[in-house]
Design a protein around this motif. Structure first.
Motif, PDB file in Angstrom:
ATOM      1  N   HIS A 161       0.823  -1.208   0.000  1.00  0.00           N
ATOM      2  CA  HIS A 161       0.000   0.000   0.000  1.00  0.00           C
ATOM      3  C   HIS A 161       0.853   1.252   0.000  1.00  0.00           C
ATOM      4  CE1 HIS A 161      -3.849  -2.054   1.672  1.00  0.00           C
ATOM      5  NE2 HIS A 161      -3.711  -2.194   0.374  1.00  0.00           N
ATOM      6  N   THR A 162       1.831   1.316   0.884  1.00  0.00           N
ATOM      7  CA  THR A 162       2.556   2.577   1.008  1.00  0.00           C
ATOM      8  C   THR A 162       3.504   2.809  -0.161  1.00  0.00           C
ATOM      9  OG1 THR A 162       4.212   1.522   2.394  1.00  0.00           O
ATOM     10  CG2 THR A 162       2.438   2.663   3.513  1.00  0.00           C
ATOM     11  N   SER A 163       4.001   1.742  -0.782  1.00  0.00           N
ATOM     12  CA  SER A 163       4.887   1.971  -1.922  1.00  0.00           C
ATOM     13  C   SER A 163       4.070   2.274  -3.186  1.00  0.00           C
ATOM     14  CB  SER A 163       5.762   0.748  -2.169  1.00  0.00           C
ATOM     15  OG  SER A 163       4.962  -0.339  -2.560  1.00  0.00           O
ATOM     16  N   ARG A 164       2.757   2.031  -3.150  1.00  0.00           N
ATOM     17  CA  ARG A 164       1.848   2.284  -4.281  1.00  0.00           C
ATOM     18  C   ARG A 164       2.408   1.675  -5.554  1.00  0.00           C
ATOM     19  NH1 ARG A 164       1.578   7.665  -5.361  1.00  0.00           N
ATOM     20  NH2 ARG A 164      -0.548   7.587  -6.112  1.00  0.00           N
ATOM     21  N   MET A 165       2.863   0.439  -5.438  1.00  0.00           N
ATOM     22  CA  MET A 165       3.530  -0.190  -6.566  1.00  0.00           C
ATOM     23  C   MET A 165       2.523  -0.588  -7.644  1.00  0.00           C
ATOM     24  SD  MET A 165       6.421  -3.012  -6.121  1.00  0.00           S
ATOM     25  CE  MET A 165       5.383  -4.416  -5.957  1.00  0.00           C
ATOM     26  N   VAL A 166       1.395  -1.138  -7.226  1.00  0.00           N
ATOM     27  CA  VAL A 166       0.388  -1.580  -8.194  1.00  0.00           C
ATOM     28  C   VAL A 166      -0.533  -0.403  -8.495  1.00  0.00           C
ATOM     29  CG1 VAL A 166      -1.472  -3.198  -8.586  1.00  0.00           C
ATOM     30  CG2 VAL A 166       0.506  -3.892  -7.272  1.00  0.00           C
ATOM     31  N   ARG A 167      -0.805  -0.193  -9.762  1.00  0.00           N
ATOM     32  CA  ARG A 167      -1.701   0.896 -10.142  1.00  0.00           C
ATOM     33  C   ARG A 167      -3.130   0.401 -10.134  1.00  0.00           C
ATOM     34  NH1 ARG A 167       1.620   4.603 -13.429  1.00  0.00           N
ATOM     35  NH2 ARG A 167       3.649   3.622 -13.429  1.00  0.00           N
ATOM     36  N   ALA A 168      -4.004   1.197  -9.544  1.00  0.00           N
ATOM     37  CA  ALA A 168      -5.420   0.823  -9.504  1.00  0.00           C
ATOM     38  C   ALA A 168      -5.965   0.710 -10.915  1.00  0.00           C
ATOM     39  CB  ALA A 168      -6.203   1.855  -8.701  1.00  0.00           C
ATOM     40  N   ASP A 169      -5.398   1.487 -11.820  1.00  0.00           N
ATOM     41  CA  ASP A 169      -5.941   1.502 -13.169  1.00  0.00           C
ATOM     42  C   ASP A 169      -5.739   0.172 -13.892  1.00  0.00           C
ATOM     43  OD1 ASP A 169      -7.301   3.404 -14.826  1.00  0.00           O
ATOM     44  OD2 ASP A 169      -5.660   3.023 -16.232  1.00  0.00           O
ATOM     45  N   ASP A 170      -4.680  -0.549 -13.524  1.00  0.00           N
ATOM     46  CA  ASP A 170      -4.463  -1.866 -14.131  1.00  0.00           C
ATOM     47  C   ASP A 170      -5.526  -2.863 -13.704  1.00  0.00           C
ATOM     48  OD1 ASP A 170      -2.252  -1.113 -15.498  1.00  0.00           O
ATOM     49  OD2 ASP A 170      -0.839  -1.721 -13.941  1.00  0.00           O
ATOM     50  N   LEU A 171      -6.144  -2.620 -12.563  1.00  0.00           N
ATOM     51  CA  LEU A 171      -7.066  -3.596 -11.998  1.00  0.00           C
ATOM     52  C   LEU A 171      -8.518  -3.301 -12.347  1.00  0.00           C
ATOM     53  CD1 LEU A 171      -5.463  -3.895  -8.452  1.00  0.00           C
ATOM     54  CD2 LEU A 171      -4.989  -5.236 -10.470  1.00  0.00           C
ATOM     55  N   ARG A 172      -8.769  -2.152 -12.953  1.00  0.00           N
ATOM     56  CA  ARG A 172     -10.161  -1.793 -13.242  1.00  0.00           C
ATOM     57  C   ARG A 172     -10.610  -2.423 -14.557  1.00  0.00           C
ATOM     58  NH1 ARG A 172      -8.559   4.135 -12.026  1.00  0.00           N
ATOM     59  NH2 ARG A 172      -8.817   4.198  -9.776  1.00  0.00           N
ATOM     60  N   ILE A 173     -11.862  -2.837 -14.578  1.00  0.00           N
ATOM     61  CA  ILE A 173     -12.460  -3.310 -15.823  1.00  0.00           C
ATOM     62  C   ILE A 173     -13.597  -2.359 -16.152  1.00  0.00           C
ATOM     63  CG2 ILE A 173     -13.692  -5.195 -16.930  1.00  0.00           C
ATOM     64  CD1 ILE A 173     -12.143  -7.040 -14.999  1.00  0.00           C
ATOM     65  N   TRP A 174     -13.440  -1.647 -17.259  1.00  0.00           N
ATOM     66  CA  TRP A 174     -14.393  -0.589 -17.600  1.00  0.00           C
ATOM     67  C   TRP A 174     -15.456  -1.119 -18.532  1.00  0.00           C
ATOM     68  CZ3 TRP A 174     -14.267   4.334 -15.686  1.00  0.00           C
ATOM     69  CH2 TRP A 174     -13.096   4.701 -14.977  1.00  0.00           C
ATOM     70  N   TYR A 175     -16.556  -0.431 -18.511  1.00  0.00           N
ATOM     71  CA  TYR A 175     -17.594  -0.674 -19.512  1.00  0.00           C
ATOM     72  C   TYR A 175     -17.853   0.650 -20.227  1.00  0.00           C
ATOM     73  CZ  TYR A 175     -22.186  -1.319 -21.555  1.00  0.00           C
ATOM     74  OH  TYR A 175     -23.244  -1.351 -22.420  1.00  0.00           O
ATOM     75  N   HIS A 176     -17.626   0.641 -21.509  1.00  0.00           N
ATOM     76  CA  HIS A 176     -17.894   1.843 -22.291  1.00  0.00           C
ATOM     77  C   HIS A 176     -19.126   1.580 -23.135  1.00  0.00           C
ATOM     78  CE1 HIS A 176     -13.931   2.901 -21.029  1.00  0.00           C
ATOM     79  NE2 HIS A 176     -13.388   1.902 -21.684  1.00  0.00           N
ATOM     80  N   PRO A 177     -20.272   2.032 -22.728  1.00  0.00           N
ATOM     81  CA  PRO A 177     -21.488   1.756 -23.498  1.00  0.00           C
ATOM     82  C   PRO A 177     -21.406   2.437 -24.865  1.00  0.00           C
ATOM     83  CG  PRO A 177     -21.941   3.357 -21.780  1.00  0.00           C
ATOM     84  CD  PRO A 177     -20.540   2.895 -21.567  1.00  0.00           C
ATOM     85  N   PRO A 178     -21.867   1.762 -25.878  1.00  0.00           N
ATOM     86  CA  PRO A 178     -21.820   2.374 -27.205  1.00  0.00           C
ATOM     87  C   PRO A 178     -22.723   3.585 -27.243  1.00  0.00           C
ATOM     88  CG  PRO A 178     -23.096   0.362 -27.259  1.00  0.00           C
ATOM     89  CD  PRO A 178     -22.490   0.440 -25.895  1.00  0.00           C
ATOM     90  N   ASN A 179     -22.254   4.600 -27.893  1.00  0.00           N
ATOM     91  CA  ASN A 179     -23.051   5.811 -27.994  1.00  0.00           C
ATOM     92  C   ASN A 179     -24.036   5.634 -29.145  1.00  0.00           C
ATOM     93  OD1 ASN A 179     -24.069   8.353 -28.174  1.00  0.00           O
ATOM     94  ND2 ASN A 179     -22.105   9.345 -27.784  1.00  0.00           N
ATOM     95  N   LEU A 180     -25.295   5.335 -28.795  1.00  0.00           N
ATOM     96  CA  LEU A 180     -26.251   4.919 -29.821  1.00  0.00           C
ATOM     97  C   LEU A 180     -26.564   6.039 -30.802  1.00  0.00           C
ATOM     98  CD1 LEU A 180     -28.558   2.791 -27.563  1.00  0.00           C
ATOM     99  CD2 LEU A 180     -26.915   2.010 -29.264  1.00  0.00           C
TER     100      LEU A 180
END
Lengths: 252, 417
Positions: free
Chosen positions: B187-206
């Motif tokens: 935690h304190t070294s903040r070695m792992v980026r939260a962004d690598d662990l996120r799974i996004w959903y980008h809804p198609p813009n209809l």
């Protein structure tokens, strides 16, 4: 700056006890010390040459977890060096120290993965006062303080829980009554020059700025406010002794 | 205990001949026996050779005081994990495996309440993905890793790694506090980026799609490219995090010979560098996350920096110094200053102590350092406990030794891929 408050020997049945409120984190810690006592049924803990130290840390409203085990290890390591566990009557016996943390955030429970450092100085002070109250022989006393460094590089003494959460680096330092660096726990990102500034700051908080005189005696010349943590410990114990012996004093 | 003693049999010839007066019958007992009977005197005799012999102090295991044990590492040994590593430091061996599992945000009770910042972070998330491992995104918010417990390290010593640890026993206090140390350093070294662990959903813009299809009908050229463009353009605004990867980091100490933290941390570091997460996306029809089978699509974690831990312990010449009522160090220091350097050395800082030395030392120091690309040293953690010998100056020396160790271990771990 709000100051800590402490009571010596609030518990009647324990050999020694102390309660301590830490103004910066808001937690109230109760400590009790029993020793030297027999440890029945604990053949593993009976060391032939010195006393066994047992430190138990308990959050007020929760089970002790991994973090508590870690902080118990820190306390044991520090005290192993200070307690005179080889004095007559101590070998093969145990000194059992119990600390209960209540108040503060989450009722004193430090959640999994969170740092235990913010309340470590309070734990150390409670333990010291409880040991003094139990009259366990020690080679020296100590004082401890926490220091946070903010993202702007400002050094902040007595950080609150919120300061600790937003700090770039967080340090806990403990100094013996002779001026040794007993404990240094630092986490976060920093460099050694910054750490030395933190060291000076912590030293001034714990012991005032006066140096130790040549004969090893500490001259208690105090700074303008006349307050440091070591004088706080001394004052607390002095007050208790004064109270205990008030029946002897004619002037009371 | 057997192997260090065996290793000392050759190394101890010189010092034991110099300290004959300590042992009345040196010839009748082999050095390995003396090491067991008088461990403190044995190590002391090694570290303080007689002045006449002009030898540098050497430890009972043949190393010089600031020398670390031989280190080797191996990555990707376990096939059923997302990443794994084996690190050996002398007789110590630590195996680390990283497994990734999914945490759906719909299963997080506080998600709807705490995600207030999601729209702003979605923008920064998109930007950092474009930057690709730049160093400038240190301000990124990693609090989700901490709040949602996305990293779960666990360390097990109950493998029969050393005589004191019985297999199948509940985790000892040491194992528990090591697990805590690894987690808090992650935690304190903040070695792992939260962004690598996120799974996004980008809804198609209809509405954009509709417009596009209209334009397609008109132009009827370059269909695929434009469709992709349309999807990318629709990212902003409504994108949301649907799930997180949770990394279960399990460390098994197979063989323990003192100083478990260095090996465990090096194994965690090497395993995280080896970790590959499959490409994952949210499937609206099934209402679940699907992962790609294709290994070539899997992505490595972008770790921040490479913190390396190095541990030391302090061996003191006078074992009674800790319990003698009149404490020597404060007074003794001044005496020493008066007498000059006549007095022999009182304490030695030993790097990477083995089990034999750890039993004889109370004071422990652990330093975690890292260097950024500019060569600037960062200290990420200092733990010093249990003694009086190491002050400000000594710590500075230890940090310098740790930087040397960092360079060495870095080359070993970087050579893994």
């Amino acid at each position: 700056m709000p100051r800590p408050t402490a009571t010596l020997s609030p518990l009647l049945r324990a050999d020694g006890s102390a309660s301590y409120t830490c103004p910066s984190t808001g937690c109230l810690i109760m400590g009790s010390v029993n020793g030297p006592i027999e440890l029945p049924g604990r053949r593993d803990a009976q060391k032939p040459e010195e006393a066994t130290l047992d430190v138990l840390v308990k959050p007020g409203t929760a089970q002790a977890g991994v973090g508590e085990k870690y902080v118990e290890g820190i306390l044991k390591g520090l005290l192993g060096r200070l307690l005179l566990g080889r004095e007559t009557g101590f070998p093969r016996r145990g000194i059992v120290m119990t600390l209960v943390v209540s108040g503060g955030e989450n009722g004193g429970k430090v959640r999994r993965g969170e740092s235990y450092l913010p309340i470590l100085p309070a734990l150390l002070h409670t333990l010291l006062l409880a040991l003094l109250s139990a009259a366990i022989p020690m080679s020296m006393t100590y004082t401890a303080t926490a220091v946070a460094v903010t993202s702007t590089g400002e050094i902040k003494g007595d950080p609150s829980v919120r300061d600790a959460a937003s700090a770039v680096s967080f340090h806990v330092l403990a100094f013996s009554s002779k001026g040794h660096l007993l404990l240094s726990q630092s986490e976060g990102s920093f460099d050694l020059d910054l750490w030395e500034q933190v060291y000076e700051h912590a030293y001034a908080t714990c012991r005032g700025s006066q140096p130790v005189t040549a004969d090893g005696d500490i001259s208690m010349i105090e700074d303008a406010s006349g307050y440091n943590l070591e004088s706080f410990v001394r004052k607390t114990v002095e007050d208790q002794i004064h109270h205990d012996y008030s029946w002897m004093n004619n002037d009371a | 205990m057997g192997s260090p003693a065996a290793g000392t049999a050759t190394a101890s010839q010189q010092p034991s001949s110099g300290s004959n007066n300590h042992y009345p019958t040196p010839s009748s007992l082999p050095p390995s026996q003396i090491a067991r009977l008088q461990p403190h005197a044995f190590l002391l005799a090694h570290l303080s050779p007689p002045a006449s012999s002009n030898q540098p102090p050497v430890r009972a295991n043949g190393r010089s005081p600031a020398e670390f044990r031989v280190t080797s590492a191996n990555a990707g040994s376990l096939t059923h994990t997302n990443g794994s590593a084996v690190v050996r430091i002398g007789d110590k061996a630590a195996v680390c495996g990283v497994r990734a599992e999914l945490l759906y945000t719909q299963d997080v009770a506080s998600w709807g309440v705490s995600k207030s910042s999601s729209s702003s972070s979605s923008i920064s998330g998109g930007a950092t993905q474009g930057e690709e491992a730049g160093e400038g995104e240190d301000e990124e918010d990693d609090s989700q890793i901490r709040d949602l417990h996305l990293l779960v390290p666990n360390l097990s010593l109950s493998t029969g790694c050393a005589p004191g640890f019985i297999p199948g026993a509940p985790p000892s206090a040491l194992a528990q506090s090591l697990s805590h140390q690894i987690l808090s350093l992650l935690h304190t070294s903040r070695m792992v980026r939260a962004d690598d662990l996120r799974i996004w959903y980008h809804p198609p813009n209809l509405s954009a799609l509709e417009r596009e299809t209209e334009s397609h009908e008109r132009m009827d050229t370059g269909e695929e490219e434009e469709e992709e463009e349309g999807e990318e353009g629709s990212e902003s605004g409504t994108s949301e995090i649907k799930a997180f990867w949770v990394l279960y980091i399990d460390v098994l100490i197979i063989s323990l010979a003192g100083n478990p933290f260095d090996a465990a941390w090096a194994a965690v570091l090497a395993a995280l560098r080896d970790t590959k997460l499959p490409r994952a996306w949210w499937n609206v029809d099934n209402d679940m996350v699907l992962c790609s089978d294709d290994a070539s699509e899997a992505k490595k974690l972008h770790l921040r920096g490479m913190p390396i831990a190095s541990s030391y312990c302090v061996f003191e010449a006078d074992p009674a110094a800790s319990w003698r009522p009149v404490v020597i160090p404060g007074a003794a220091k001044e005496e020493k200053d008066v007498q000059g350097k006549k007095r022999s050395q009182q304490s030695w800082v030993l790097a990477d102590p083995d089990g034999y030395e750890e039993n004889l030392c109370q004071e422990r120091i652990c330093v975690v350092v890292d260097q950024d690309r500019g060569g600037k040293t960062k200290v990420l953690r200092i733990e010093k406990n249990g003694g009086l010998s190491v002050g400000k100056e000594e710590l500075r020396k230890l940090v310098n030794i740790s930087i040397g160790r960092w360079n060495h271990l870095k080359s070993i771990i970087e050579a893994l891929r």
